[in-house]
Design a protein around this motif. Structure first.
Motif, PDB file in Angstrom:
ATOM      1  N   ASP A 120       0.806  -1.214   0.000  1.00 50.82           N
ATOM      2  CA  ASP A 120       0.000   0.000   0.000  1.00 50.82           C
ATOM      3  C   ASP A 120       0.842   1.268   0.000  1.00 50.82           C
ATOM      4  O   ASP A 120       0.515   2.234  -0.687  1.00 50.82           O
ATOM      5  N   PHE A 121       1.927   1.277   0.761  1.00 46.30           N
ATOM      6  CA  PHE A 121       2.708   2.495   0.951  1.00 46.30           C
ATOM      7  C   PHE A 121       4.124   2.405   0.396  1.00 46.30           C
ATOM      8  O   PHE A 121       4.915   3.315   0.586  1.00 46.30           O
ATOM      9  N   GLY A 122       4.458   1.321  -0.283  1.00 51.61           N
ATOM     10  CA  GLY A 122       5.816   1.169  -0.815  1.00 51.61           C
ATOM     11  C   GLY A 122       6.782   0.757   0.271  1.00 51.61           C
ATOM     12  O   GLY A 122       6.463  -0.049   1.139  1.00 51.61           O
ATOM     13  N   VAL A 123       7.984   1.319   0.253  1.00 48.32           N
ATOM     14  CA  VAL A 123       8.997   1.018   1.266  1.00 48.32           C
ATOM     15  C   VAL A 123       8.785   1.955   2.459  1.00 48.32           C
ATOM     16  O   VAL A 123       8.780   3.172   2.303  1.00 48.32           O
ATOM     17  N   VAL A 124       8.585   1.370   3.633  1.00 49.36           N
ATOM     18  CA  VAL A 124       8.354   2.157   4.844  1.00 49.36           C
ATOM     19  C   VAL A 124       9.314   1.708   5.938  1.00 49.36           C
ATOM     20  O   VAL A 124       9.868   0.612   5.883  1.00 49.36           O
ATOM     21  N   ARG A 125       9.491   2.589   6.925  1.00 46.72           N
ATOM     22  CA  ARG A 125      10.334   2.299   8.075  1.00 46.72           C
ATOM     23  C   ARG A 125       9.425   2.093   9.294  1.00 46.72           C
ATOM     24  O   ARG A 125       8.523   2.897   9.537  1.00 46.72           O
ATOM     25  N   ILE A 126       9.670   1.013  10.047  1.00 40.58           N
ATOM     26  CA  ILE A 126       8.863   0.744  11.235  1.00 40.58           C
ATOM     27  C   ILE A 126       9.775   0.490  12.430  1.00 40.58           C
ATOM     28  O   ILE A 126      10.919   0.062  12.288  1.00 40.58           O
ATOM     29  N   ARG A 127       9.253   0.801  13.587  1.00 37.08           N
ATOM     30  CA  ARG A 127       9.883   0.444  14.856  1.00 37.08           C
ATOM     31  C   ARG A 127       8.929  -0.483  15.607  1.00 37.08           C
ATOM     32  O   ARG A 127       7.706  -0.319  15.515  1.00 37.08           O
ATOM     33  N   ALA A 128       9.492  -1.420  16.349  1.00 31.42           N
ATOM     34  CA  ALA A 128       8.647  -2.374  17.059  1.00 31.42           C
ATOM     35  C   ALA A 128       9.334  -2.781  18.359  1.00 31.42           C
ATOM     36  O   ALA A 128      10.560  -2.774  18.461  1.00 31.42           O
ATOM     37  N   PHE A 129       8.516  -3.120  19.363  1.00 28.41           N
ATOM     38  CA  PHE A 129       9.045  -3.688  20.598  1.00 28.41           C
ATOM     39  C   PHE A 129       7.966  -4.545  21.236  1.00 28.41           C
ATOM     40  O   PHE A 129       6.780  -4.448  20.908  1.00 28.41           O
ATOM     41  N   GLY A 130       8.407  -5.398  22.163  1.00 27.64           N
ATOM     42  CA  GLY A 130       7.477  -6.303  22.824  1.00 27.64           C
ATOM     43  C   GLY A 130       8.214  -7.212  23.792  1.00 27.64           C
ATOM     44  O   GLY A 130       9.299  -6.884  24.286  1.00 27.64           O
ATOM     45  N   THR A 131       7.651  -8.385  24.061  1.00 21.50           N
ATOM     46  CA  THR A 131       8.245  -9.354  24.979  1.00 21.50           C
ATOM     47  C   THR A 131       8.208 -10.745  24.352  1.00 21.50           C
ATOM     48  O   THR A 131       7.464 -10.988  23.387  1.00 21.50           O
ATOM     49  N   TYR A 132       8.998 -11.654  24.913  1.00 17.34           N
ATOM     50  CA  TYR A 132       8.984 -13.044  24.452  1.00 17.34           C
ATOM     51  C   TYR A 132       9.340 -13.963  25.618  1.00 17.34           C
ATOM     52  O   TYR A 132      10.001 -13.560  26.582  1.00 17.34           O
ATOM     53  N   ASP A 133       8.867 -15.205  25.547  1.00 19.59           N
ATOM     54  CA  ASP A 133       9.189 -16.252  26.515  1.00 19.59           C
ATOM     55  C   ASP A 133      10.033 -17.314  25.822  1.00 19.59           C
ATOM     56  O   ASP A 133       9.827 -17.590  24.635  1.00 19.59           O
ATOM     57  N   PHE A 134      10.966 -17.912  26.558  1.00 17.31           N
ATOM     58  CA  PHE A 134      11.827 -18.911  25.937  1.00 17.31           C
ATOM     59  C   PHE A 134      12.292 -19.920  26.981  1.00 17.31           C
ATOM     60  O   PHE A 134      12.208 -19.692  28.194  1.00 17.31           O
ATOM     61  N   ARG A 135      12.810 -21.050  26.498  1.00 18.92           N
ATOM     62  CA  ARG A 135      13.483 -22.042  27.323  1.00 18.92           C
ATOM     63  C   ARG A 135      14.620 -22.645  26.515  1.00 18.92           C
ATOM     64  O   ARG A 135      14.601 -22.627  25.272  1.00 18.92           O
ATOM     65  N   ILE A 136      15.603 -23.191  27.200  1.00 19.83           N
ATOM     66  CA  ILE A 136      16.752 -23.830  26.554  1.00 19.83           C
ATOM     67  C   ILE A 136      16.396 -25.280  26.263  1.00 19.83           C
ATOM     68  O   ILE A 136      15.991 -26.027  27.161  1.00 19.83           O
ATOM     69  N   VAL A 137      16.541 -25.698  25.003  1.00 19.42           N
ATOM     70  CA  VAL A 137      16.191 -27.067  24.610  1.00 19.42           C
ATOM     71  C   VAL A 137      17.394 -27.860  24.098  1.00 19.42           C
ATOM     72  O   VAL A 137      17.337 -29.084  24.030  1.00 19.42           O
ATOM     73  N   GLN A 138      18.474 -27.171  23.727  1.00 19.36           N
ATOM     74  CA  GLN A 138      19.691 -27.847  23.270  1.00 19.36           C
ATOM     75  C   GLN A 138      20.879 -27.254  24.040  1.00 19.36           C
ATOM     76  O   GLN A 138      21.484 -26.270  23.598  1.00 19.36           O
ATOM     77  N   PRO A 139      21.202 -27.846  25.205  1.00 20.85           N
ATOM     78  CA  PRO A 139      22.241 -27.256  26.065  1.00 20.85           C
ATOM     79  C   PRO A 139      23.595 -27.086  25.379  1.00 20.85           C
ATOM     80  O   PRO A 139      24.243 -26.043  25.526  1.00 20.85           O
ATOM     81  N   ALA A 140      24.051 -28.082  24.638  1.00 17.45           N
ATOM     82  CA  ALA A 140      25.372 -27.990  24.005  1.00 17.45           C
ATOM     83  C   ALA A 140      25.420 -26.834  23.006  1.00 17.45           C
ATOM     84  O   ALA A 140      26.387 -26.065  22.975  1.00 17.45           O
ATOM     85  N   LEU A 141      24.374 -26.693  22.192  1.00 18.63           N
ATOM     86  CA  LEU A 141      24.326 -25.606  21.217  1.00 18.63           C
ATOM     87  C   LEU A 141      24.234 -24.252  21.910  1.00 18.63           C
ATOM     88  O   LEU A 141      24.867 -23.278  21.488  1.00 18.63           O
TER      89      LEU A 141
END
Length: 375
Positions: A120-141
């Motif tokens: 709709d607007f061609g090339v645009v610039r955006i800013r974004a922020f938020g949160t995320y949850d995670f866990r470790i599933v491959q310890p060696a990596l």
């Protein structure tokens, strides 16, 4: 102290770690230059995993439970240290405890605007922020790519390390999803669910981390794009532009004063424009009437706006193509006394008919007349 006690004090018999910090991702168990006794006990609690590293190589991985470190249950370590040949002496090894619980509410954000292509607007610039949850599933990596040999790798170090990586993966995922800016700005929940399906495989493959939730709290666009979005929303609320102009004219004329003149100005311009176009067409049409001068549509002395003159002006000689008057959105906006953005919005919705050639719109006089009639 006899020699036996000295040797015994240099051997590790029990390995365990109680995490009371709630923000530690990985912990290297301190051996204080001691050796681990063959047959020592390893205690791994729930939401923990233990990774052994011997001679710079990742060896055995242990889950929750109580384990005896012997040649029977540490096959990789036994191979590295040569126990398979009957080597029963104590051994040196790095022991890393990995916290596998779910870490919630981690913040992410774009420090610089992200470029994206929008239909709709061609090339645009955006800013974004938020949160995320995670866990470790491959310890060696995770140890190899993120924590390294840090003795006590905490969540604040992780946030600094992973923020740019999360943003990089988010940018790639947003480009693959091809979500319009209008949807990004209004559908945070759905977009977060869609992006986590793209972000999570990349995070597992690159860093050994599973992202279980990815939340967009805000997406902002440049002020000029925000204004375009607001104008498009306003046009959607207004509906038919012709009916809206008529309503505004009626309201202004009912109140009178300068407001009436201002409100009726666009309509007056449109009427004058239509009359001028009619005169131009009449002048461009050849006339077959006796006594008509070359290049004029009607004989001298005849009324240019009479029904006969109008019929003569609209008649097209056989074999001649009618002249087509075409306008740009800017010219149309000037004629109607509105903003260019309003004309573009009507073109996008299809209320005003036009032809898009490349990135440019062209509007025929007939389409403009039809639009003004409210057809």
């Amino acid at each position: 102290m006899n020699l036996f006690n000295i040797i015994k004090n240099q051997l590790i018999e029990v390995i365990e770690w109680t995490d009371d910090s709630r923000d530690t991702l990985s912990y290297r168990w301190p051996d204080d230059d001691k050796e681990i006794k063959n047959g020592a006990q390893l205690i791994v609690r729930e939401s923990q995993q233990v990774q052994f590293v011997a001679a710079g190589q990742y060896a055995d991985l242990f889950g929750p439970g109580k384990h005896t470190l012997s040649t029977e249950n540490v096959p990789v370590l036994s191979t590295i240290l040569g126990w398979k040949y009957g080597f029963q002496s104590p051994f040196k090894c790095d022991v890393y405890y990995i916290n596998t619980r779910l870490f919630t509410g981690n913040k992410w954000g774009t420090s610089n605007p992200v470029l994206m292509r929008d239909k709709d607007f061609g090339v645009v610039r955006i800013r974004a922020f938020g949160t995320y949850d995670f866990r470790i599933v491959q310890p060696a990596l995770f140890l190899r790519e993120v924590a390294g040999t840090d003795q006590n790798f905490r969540i604040d170090e992780f946030a600094d390390t992973m923020r740019s990586r999360i943003v990089s993966v988010f940018t790639e995922a947003l480009a693959k999803a091809q979500v319009p800016v209008l949807d990004v700005a209004t559908r945070y929940g759905d977009l977060g669910q869609a992006l986590v399906q793209i972000i999570n495989p990349a995070m597992v493959e690159k860093y050994g981390i599973e992202v279980t939730s990815f939340v967009l709290e805000n997406v902002s666009v440049p002020p000029e794009v925000e204004q375009a979005i607001d104008k498009r929303s306003s046009m959607g609320a207004i509906g038919n532009l012709n009916d809206y102009v008529k309503y505004q004219m009626g309201q202004a004329m009912a109140h009178g004063g300068e407001g009436a003149a201002a409100a009726t100005l666009p309509a007056t311009m449109a009427m004058g424009f239509g009359m001028a176009q009619e005169m131009m067409r009449q002048m461009q049409q050849p006339s077959t009437a006796p006594g008509a001068q070359p290049g004029l549509g009607v004989p001298p002395g005849n009324d240019a706006f009479s029904p006969a003159a109008t019929q003569a002006a609209q008649a097209t000689p056989a074999g001649a193509a009618p002249a087509l008057q075409v306008y740009t959105p800017e010219q149309t906006a000037q004629l109607l006394g509105v903003d260019v953005a309003d004309v573009l919005a009507e073109l996008e919705t299809g209320q005003l008919k036009g032809r898009k050639i490349g990135a440019n719109w062209r509007i025929a006089q007939a389409a403009l007349d039809e639009f003004l009639r409210g057809a």
